[in-house]
Write a protein that holds these residues in place. Structure first.
Motif, short mmCIF file in Angstrom:
data_model
loop_
_atom_site.label_atom_id
_atom_site.label_comp_id
_atom_site.label_asym_id
_atom_site.label_seq_id
_atom_site.Cartn_x
_atom_site.Cartn_y
_atom_site.Cartn_z
N ALA A 213 12.73 10.93 9.79
CA ALA A 213 13.97 9.92 9.97
C ALA A 213 13.31 8.44 9.81
O ALA A 213 14.06 7.61 8.90
CB ALA A 213 14.42 10.16 11.27
N ALA A 214 12.23 7.88 10.38
CA ALA A 214 11.81 6.71 10.23
C ALA A 214 11.41 6.42 8.84
O ALA A 214 11.77 5.14 8.22
CB ALA A 214 10.46 6.62 11.10
N ARG A 215 10.81 7.40 8.01
CA ARG A 215 10.49 7.26 6.65
C ARG A 215 11.60 7.02 5.67
O ARG A 215 11.70 6.04 4.91
CB ARG A 215 9.82 8.43 6.19
CG ARG A 215 8.15 8.12 6.27
CD ARG A 215 7.44 8.99 5.42
NE ARG A 215 8.11 10.41 5.08
CZ ARG A 215 7.98 11.61 5.75
NH1 ARG A 215 7.21 11.49 6.88
NH2 ARG A 215 8.64 12.67 5.64
N ALA A 216 12.45 7.98 6.11
CA ALA A 216 13.86 7.83 5.12
C ALA A 216 14.55 6.36 5.45
O ALA A 216 15.25 5.78 4.31
CB ALA A 216 15.04 8.87 5.89
N LYS A 217 14.48 5.66 6.66
CA LYS A 217 15.16 4.48 6.74
C LYS A 217 14.32 3.18 6.01
O LYS A 217 14.85 2.56 5.30
CB LYS A 217 14.94 3.97 8.26
CG LYS A 217 15.93 2.82 8.73
CD LYS A 217 15.72 2.82 10.13
CE LYS A 217 14.51 2.04 10.63
NZ LYS A 217 14.39 1.87 11.96
N LEU A 218 12.94 3.48 5.89
CA LEU A 218 12.11 2.54 5.08
C LEU A 218 12.24 2.75 3.70
O LEU A 218 12.24 2.02 2.73
CB LEU A 218 10.84 2.63 5.80
CG LEU A 218 10.58 1.53 6.86
CD1 LEU A 218 9.29 2.08 7.54
CD2 LEU A 218 10.57 0.09 6.54
N VAL B 106 0.96 -1.26 0.12
CA VAL B 106 -0.04 -0.10 -0.11
C VAL B 106 1.08 1.27 -0.02
O VAL B 106 0.79 2.14 -0.62
CB VAL B 106 -0.95 -0.08 1.13
CG1 VAL B 106 -1.75 1.09 1.23
CG2 VAL B 106 -1.86 -1.01 1.17
N ARG B 107 1.99 1.26 1.04
CA ARG B 107 2.77 2.28 0.91
C ARG B 107 3.75 2.58 -0.19
O ARG B 107 3.74 3.70 -0.72
CB ARG B 107 3.55 2.28 2.35
CG ARG B 107 2.43 2.35 3.48
CD ARG B 107 3.23 2.76 4.81
NE ARG B 107 2.27 3.06 5.81
CZ ARG B 107 1.88 2.30 6.90
NH1 ARG B 107 2.20 1.17 7.20
NH2 ARG B 107 0.93 3.01 7.72
N ALA B 108 4.38 1.36 -0.67
CA ALA B 108 5.49 1.65 -1.50
C ALA B 108 5.00 1.51 -2.93
O ALA B 108 5.59 2.11 -3.65
CB ALA B 108 6.39 0.48 -1.35
N VAL B 109 3.85 0.81 -2.95
CA VAL B 109 3.26 0.70 -4.51
C VAL B 109 2.12 1.60 -4.85
O VAL B 109 1.95 2.23 -5.84
CB VAL B 109 3.08 -0.84 -4.79
CG1 VAL B 109 2.64 -1.15 -6.03
CG2 VAL B 109 4.26 -1.71 -4.52
N LEU B 110 1.19 1.51 -3.93
CA LEU B 110 -0.10 2.22 -4.31
C LEU B 110 0.19 3.76 -3.96
O LEU B 110 -0.26 4.77 -4.36
CB LEU B 110 -1.24 1.80 -3.51
CG LEU B 110 -1.89 0.41 -3.64
CD1 LEU B 110 -2.96 0.25 -2.94
CD2 LEU B 110 -2.13 0.39 -5.13
N GLY B 111 1.34 3.97 -2.84
CA GLY B 111 1.61 5.34 -2.44
C GLY B 111 0.89 6.03 -1.58
O GLY B 111 0.65 7.39 -1.51
N THR B 112 0.12 5.44 -1.06
CA THR B 112 -0.89 6.03 0.34
C THR B 112 -0.67 5.31 1.69
O THR B 112 -0.03 4.17 1.73
CB THR B 112 -2.16 5.88 -0.08
OG1 THR B 112 -3.02 6.33 0.82
CG2 THR B 112 -2.62 4.63 -0.55
N ASN B 113 -1.13 6.03 2.70
CA ASN B 113 -1.12 5.43 4.07
C ASN B 113 -2.51 5.03 4.37
O ASN B 113 -2.86 4.77 5.48
CB ASN B 113 -0.63 6.29 5.07
CG ASN B 113 0.97 6.54 5.06
OD1 ASN B 113 1.44 5.49 5.14
ND2 ASN B 113 1.35 7.61 4.97
N THR C 235 11.93 3.26 -2.54
CA THR C 235 11.05 4.08 -3.10
C THR C 235 10.81 5.30 -2.13
O THR C 235 11.25 5.40 -1.05
CB THR C 235 9.63 3.17 -3.28
OG1 THR C 235 8.57 4.04 -3.73
CG2 THR C 235 9.35 2.53 -1.83
N SER C 236 9.87 6.44 -2.57
CA SER C 236 9.56 7.40 -1.62
C SER C 236 8.12 7.18 -0.94
O SER C 236 7.38 6.06 -1.54
CB SER C 236 9.49 8.71 -2.15
OG SER C 236 8.32 8.57 -3.25
#
Lengths: 355, 546
Positions: free
Chosen positions: B218-223, A340-347, B229-230
């Protein structure tokens, strides 16, 4: 508590005061045969665990005999063996010798000790019980003809599950284990945890699911974790030919310590339900109507990927949302939220934690 | 579990299950333990039966745990904050607080002290219906016990004041020093087998794996680095918000894995409308269910017996799930399906086994840092477990709270969102029974369970039954402002007067057509335990012999 020192079969043993001889022997690596004793609970009913204690006129039931300083105990003398054979013979005098078709064969205490002691039948011909099979609940059979009145099911019900649905009823030859007024368990306080079934040393209490589903020695056991509530009980699935046959739990299971509830022990058959989905489906009818056609995995997944990509490019990532599952594994939840986060791009990911 | 996250810094159960048989006092509030967490119920009974533990039960219904209790507080539904504040006030008035613990380990006590002073025993008794003497006895018993635990579940959280309820519990535990010690703790009992794990893994709109906020750069950057990916920085929608957004066309596509919102969610008429409105719905489950009927694509998942993996139980213990039988038909484990979709969308996921996924989890989730399959075989591991050398954590907040100092939060009693009135005079409350599970997707497919508990029952007290001219076995129609359903009546003195109780396991009598979707403002949990209904007889059971 004070420690006492004594001798079993010539071996010096230390144990805490108050421990039974049987338990002390066990921790010293000496197994004393027993039928009615269960971990920490004893009635002293079966007399199979008798031993010779020096200075005692009668043989002592080791499961209820407390250890004491300087005792000299012998667990396998000729006298002891003779007494044990007698006990088995007396039990067999009113027990069907149908081990070749009995579901418990291979895990039956009576069969085991008859074999070990070389008892093939009984010299004591007498009246025998001919009870009809009790088939009044959906989970297990009770065959009174195979009951040896050891009382383990009563201990399990009263002192392990604190339910107190069953106890000894009637007297003498008519004595049997029953719910109040000898009514069906369905009309008692029974909660069908099946602890009685797990504790029964003979074929008197047997899971219905395992009947004609395979011999004990043909069952493959797989240890896993229950899929119902958040307690996380350890289950041992007995499996044959790709089907679950019965569910038990090890006595030393870290969370549930040998105990299960009705859902864990008997509620797993949804796995084999004919209502299970077996193939990917694509809708053909109206929404909510539930009309589908079967599809291949490739067709279904291609469609999903295409539609999610379309919606994402048309309306943005936040127009997509996902419900993950408190029923699925950690690994699956991790992958879904990553997707969801990395591919769909939403939380926009949640699950039913709040319900 | 937002309440505990605020006060302690972690929402999880602080103690271990095995500590319960060895504590001096257990206070069960809003948990029908023996029905919903049967083996934890047994751990409590074990201590009580052996004379070690004294049990206090606070519940409007006469649940089975009451049989083992020294004290039963029968509060009116929805008055828990008043009850808990009242108990704390007595503890303060009688100087039973742990001053050392309050001074050394916590902050904010004075404000709470000031607020709870309003909850005199008499006021508390008037609001809750619990006699003053019982309040005093319970307060003394809990505070004076050397070790004490509080157990709670959905009876506490499924209210518009759910977060307040939890914070009031935390106040009580901190004021008496009954947390962060072996045998003393605050124990939210998690419902589903892996609800703890789903939260730990970040299947929540506001946190990444291991409760790292999505707003934490910071947590986001690590993941972002680990995942290549962003990542979005704005918290997402909760389940109820998603449904509302779908109904308004703002959410167009949805992916639902292993969930049944069409049955389990409150005010489910709205949920069904929302699902119907979606442009594209994917449902991945082992049964089609009600939700599946609204799907465009249905993907067949594998059951727990058909796959490897781990579940995390309510005491934070990560345990193995092992494949015992081959997957049915063309079913696939959910992780395989999700990987397939991701790969097709241009983000390859090529895991060969769940153990490889766990290795990745351990790398990005500090509290799971030491979790590896080769360490889980016998007893699993309890998080936090930060490295291979870390044996895991039996109880939380030992020397300091996860957030540093425990934070007292003053919470005032507020009435439930919808109270009974002349038109809808009865309080309606929902819950579960031992024999079924949630929406019944699994348990109603179990033949034995379905035979023992075949149908929905609405439980009412003998007094209400007489008033409504209803008898055991009659069929009643239950109506709220949102919908109506029919159910068989069970008259029982387990139910308090003025309250009707029903399970939500049965699709043919879906209790959630009646419930209100008013949410707790913080945790977004709906108030499933209190709404107002009316009842009338639609069919009378013929007298026997007819």
């Amino acid at each position: 508590m004070a420690t006492v020192s004594f001798t079993i079969d010539g071996k010096n043993v230390m144990a805490e005061e108050g421990t039974s001889l049987l338990e002390a022997a066990k921790s010293a690596g000496i197994e004393i045969p027993h039928l009615c004793y269960m971990e920490g609970l004893a009635t002293g009913a079966c007399r199979l665990c008798v031993v010779e204690v020096e200075g005692q006129k009668n043989l002592a039931a080791s499961c209820v005999f407390p250890v004491a300083n300087k005792l000299v105990v012998k667990t396998a003398t000729e006298r002891v063996i003779r007494a044990r054979k007698n006990v088995i013979e007396l039990l067999l005098s009113d027990h069907p010798l149908d081990c070749m078709t009995c579901e418990k064969s291979g895990a039956c205490g009576l069969e085991k000790y008859a074999y070990e002691l070389g008892v093939t039948g009984s010299r004591f011909a007498g009246e025998r019980h001919h009870y009809p099979l009790d088939d009044t609940n959906p989970f297990f059979f009770r065959d009174y003809n195979k009951c040896i009145l050891c009382g383990r099911c009563v201990l399990a019900c009263n002192d392990v599950q604190f339910v107190e649905a069953i106890n000894f009823a009637h007297r003498g030859f008519g004595c049997k284990i029953a719910a109040p007024y000898d009514r069906s368990l369905k009309d008692s306080t029974c909660i069908f945890c099946g602890q009685c079934v797990a504790s029964c040393p003979t074929g008197a209490l047997v899971e219905k699911s395992r009947c004609a589903a395979g011999r004990e020695w043909d069952l493959q056991k797989v240890t896993t974790t229950c899929s119902y509530c958040g307690v996380g009980c350890t289950l041992e699935l007995s499996v044959k030919d790709g089907r679950i046959v019965k569910v038990t739990t090890p006595a030393d299971a870290v969370v549930n310590k040998g105990r299960l509830c009705v859902k864990g022990r008997f509620g797993w058959d949804y796995v084999h339900s004919p209502e299970r989905l077996t193939a990917p489906l694509i809708r053909v009818g109206e929404k909510g109507e539930g009309k589908f056609r079967e599809a291949t995995w490739d067709e279904a997944l291609d469609l999903v990927a295409r539609k999610f990509s379309e919606i994402k490019s048309e309306s943005g990532s936040d127009s997509l949302a996902c419900l993950s599952s408190a029923k699925c594994t950690n690994e699956e939840n991790y992958l879904v939220q990553k997707f969801v986060r990395a591919v769909l791009g939403t939380n926009n990911v949640d699950h039913c934690a709040r319900l | 579990m937002a309440g505990l996250a605020t006060t302690f810094g972690s929402g999880a159960m602080t103690s271990s299950i095995s500590e319960l048989r060895d504590t001096d006092c257990i206070f069960v509030i809003g948990s029908n333990t023996s029905e919903n967490h049967p083996i934890i119920g047994l751990e409590v009974m074990e201590g009580v039966r052996h004379g070690k533990t004294k049990l206090i039960v606070a519940d409007p219904r006469r649940i089975r745990m009451v049989d083992f209790a020294s004290l039963w507080l029968r509060q009116k539904p929805g008055t828990d904050v008043a009850l808990l504040n009242g108990l704390l006030n007595i503890i303060i008035l009688e100087n039973l607080v742990d001053t050392e613990f309050i001074a050394g380990r916590t902050e904010g006590f004075e404000e709470v002290k000031k607020l709870v002073a309003e909850y005199t025993p008499e006021t508390t008794s008037r609001i809750t219906g619990v006699p003053v003497d019982d309040l005093k006895e319970a307060a003394r018993l809990y505070a004076k016990s050397p070790k004490a635990c509080i157990l709670f579940a959905m009876g506490i959280t499924q209210h518009t004041t759910g977060t307040d309820n939890v914070m009031a519990i935390a106040n009580l535990a901190m004021a008496t020093g009954h947390v962060g010690k072996e045998g003393s703790g605050v124990c939210p009992l998690r419902g589903q087998n892996n609800v703890q794990g789903a939260c730990d893994m970040g299947a929540l709109p506001n946190v990444l794996p291991g409760y790292q906020p999505v707003t934490d750069a910071a947590a986001r950057a690590k993941l972002e680095q680990a995942w290549g990916t962003s990542l979005p920085d704005k918290p997402g929608l909760t389940l109820m918000e998603m449904m509302a957004a779908a109904e308004h066309g703002k959410v167009r596509g949805m992916y639902i894995m292993g969930e049944e919102p069409a049955i389990n969610d409150p005010n489910s008429t709205h949920v069904r409308a929302a699902l119907k409105k979606l442009d594209f719905l994917v449902v991945q489950n082992i049964f089609l269910g009600e939700t599946g009927k609204y799907a465009d694509v249905v993907l067949p998942g594998a059951s727990f017996a058909e796959k490897d993996g781990t579940f995390t139980n309510t005491e934070r213990r990560i345990q193995r799930v092992r494949q015992a039988i081959p997957a049915l038909g063309q079913c696939k484990p959910d992780w395989v399906i999700t990987s397939g979709i991701a790969s097709r969308m241009g983000y390859p996921m090529n895991y060969r086994h769940p153990s490889e996924i766990m290795e990745e989890i351990a790398g990005v989730t500090p509290i799971y840092g030491g979790v590896h399959y080769d360490r889980l075989d016998k007893s699993g591991l309890q998080w936090p477990c930060r490295s291979r050398e870390d044996a895991g954590t039996k109880y939380l907040h030992k020397d300091s709270f996860s957030r540093g100092k425990g934070k007292f939060m003053p919470v005032a009693y507020k009435e439930a969102f919808e109270l009974p009135d002349a038109e809808y005079p009865i309080i309606f409350s929902t819950g579960r029974i031992l024999y079924h599970w949630h929406g019944g997707t699994m348990s109603r497919q179990s033949k034995g369970l379905a035979e023992i508990a075949p149908e929905a029952m609405v439980e009412i007290s003998p007094v209400d039954a007489a008033k409504l001219k209803l008898a055991d076995g009659d069929i009643a129609e239950l109506a709220s402002r949102r919908g109506k359903i029919q159910a068989k009546v069970k008259v029982t003195d387990e139910s308090p007067d003025g309250v009707a109780f029903m399970t939500f396991h049965f699709t043919e009598a879906p209790a959630n057509l009646l419930t209100v979707d008013a949410l707790d403002p913080v945790a977004k949990i709906p108030e499933l335990k209190v709404c107002a209904i009316k009842m009338e007889k639609v069919w009378a059971k013929p007298a026997s012999g007819e």
